[in-house]
Write an enzyme that holds these catalytic residues in place. Sequence first.
Site, PDB file in Angstrom:
ATOM      1  CB  VAL A 124      86.741 -63.918  52.143  1.00 48.25           C
ATOM      2  CG1 VAL A 124      86.078 -63.951  53.352  1.00 48.25           C
ATOM      3  CG2 VAL A 124      87.138 -65.309  51.972  1.00 48.25           C
ATOM      4  CG  ASP A 125      81.239 -67.244  51.902  1.00 48.72           C
ATOM      5  OD1 ASP A 125      79.913 -66.206  51.208  1.00 48.72           O
ATOM      6  OD2 ASP A 125      80.802 -67.847  52.714  1.00 48.72           O
ATOM      7  N   PRO A 126      80.704 -62.870  50.192  1.00 52.49           N
ATOM      8  CG  PRO A 126      79.228 -61.810  49.875  1.00 52.49           C
ATOM      9  CD  PRO A 126      79.676 -62.061  51.405  1.00 52.49           C
ATOM     10  CG  ASP A 129      81.819 -67.372  48.059  1.00 51.10           C
ATOM     11  OD1 ASP A 129      82.700 -65.400  47.270  1.00 51.10           O
ATOM     12  OD2 ASP A 129      80.643 -66.702  47.816  1.00 51.10           O
ATOM     13  CB  CYS A 154      82.885 -70.511  52.444  1.00 52.84           C
ATOM     14  SG  CYS A 154      84.268 -68.809  53.163  1.00 52.84           S
TER      15      CYS A 154
END
Length: 450
Positions: A124-126, A129, A154
């Site tokens: 998700v993050d990373p 994004d 985020c």
Amino acid sequence: MKQLLILGAGLVARPAVRYLLEKGGLQVVLADQQVDKAEAIIAGHPNGRAVRMDAKDETLLARQIAQSDVVVSLLPWTLHPVIARLCLTHGKHMITASYVKDEMQALDTPAREKGLIFLNEVGVDPGLDHMSAMQVIDAVRRDGGRIDSFFSYCGGLPALESNNNPLGYKFSWSPEGAMLAATNDGRYKEHGKVIEVPGDQLFKHYWLKSVPGAGVFEAYVNRDALPYLNIYGIDDAAGMYRGTLRNIGYCETWDFIKQLGLLNRKMMFNFDEVTPREVLANIVNCPGKDLRTGISKYLKIPEYSLTLKKLEWLGLLSDRKLKIGTASVFDMFAHTLKNRLVYDEGEMDLLVMHHEFEAIYPDQPRQRIQSTLIDCGIPGGDSSMSRTVGYPVGIAAGLVAEGKIAQTGVLRPVHPEIYEPILAECRRLGICFKERRSDLDADERSYWGD
């Protein structure tokens, strides 16, 4: 039938594994030290198998990798170099959700020479994004424009109805990871100027950020954003920022936590004999009973300060022994967070991701583009964090197994052949971004901290 080896049956494994099993046509082997956790996720599916394995046992690890076609590592990033080298030796593709470190990047040429895909930063993050950012950036390019500024935020937080502790935060991942990240330096670019944020100033350098549909949060810089100017192909942009979102009050509290020495990894105590209260009294040199006064003087804050109430709520002013043996102050604090800032049964988390771009087009007004993801966990089911990490990882693993990614080497999901199918499948699974566009006045100079 292609075989996927998934290493780690932790918090984000279930959505990835169940997605791949339900997809069909793939054999999934889930390996973990605690085989019962792996078995619970496989849940008797005919295309799944749980195995007991310690990833530090290189002989066993090599044997499992050799029998697989794609290896997905959901283990700590420190283990990825060893796993990657074994994948290289045995000619296997590899997927991770972790940042590309130097040790991984060094394998780019050998991986390409063997026709292997080492796809990283696909959580998700990373992860999301990068993918959602590149979808907008590439669309702007196709329309003849360019990105002049990109600020990305985020945060993984408790959902509103589950935000029931004074720190406004709960851990859906390792507290140790968050504690170590609290000392990171940060760097970003705003209006053409590079801003350096030393680690000791991290929580002093924040602003309030309003996210449409989600509320107002604190935002502080997430590591070094400047390499992404090149990674995203927007080298000439005047602004580039990657930030973390937290609920109001988080930054001040964590700045005081750092000042108080609760992230000290060298100061050791026998916690079978010493209480948290005695440790704090030692740190602030207040041997008497009036510890609240001692802490308030040490931190230069009022005795009625909310920070002191938070420390008390965490149990750090308590005379109760923790019984964790000889450990550092850092270990004591991590133990405290693991026991106090947790999600109870049925509680939900919230994932907020928000991008703001400024795009310049020939003979047109400057345009502001916002792209926002707001996702909540499922009561009694998977958390948002596990879904937004696990689904992209699982989708990516399926694409690699099916030979749908042509590029090789050490990759991030910044290429359309990778991000388009992952984002499309995420939308089908209910994880989708909402986009807003508006023209800016010709002489307007945007300020992203509003």
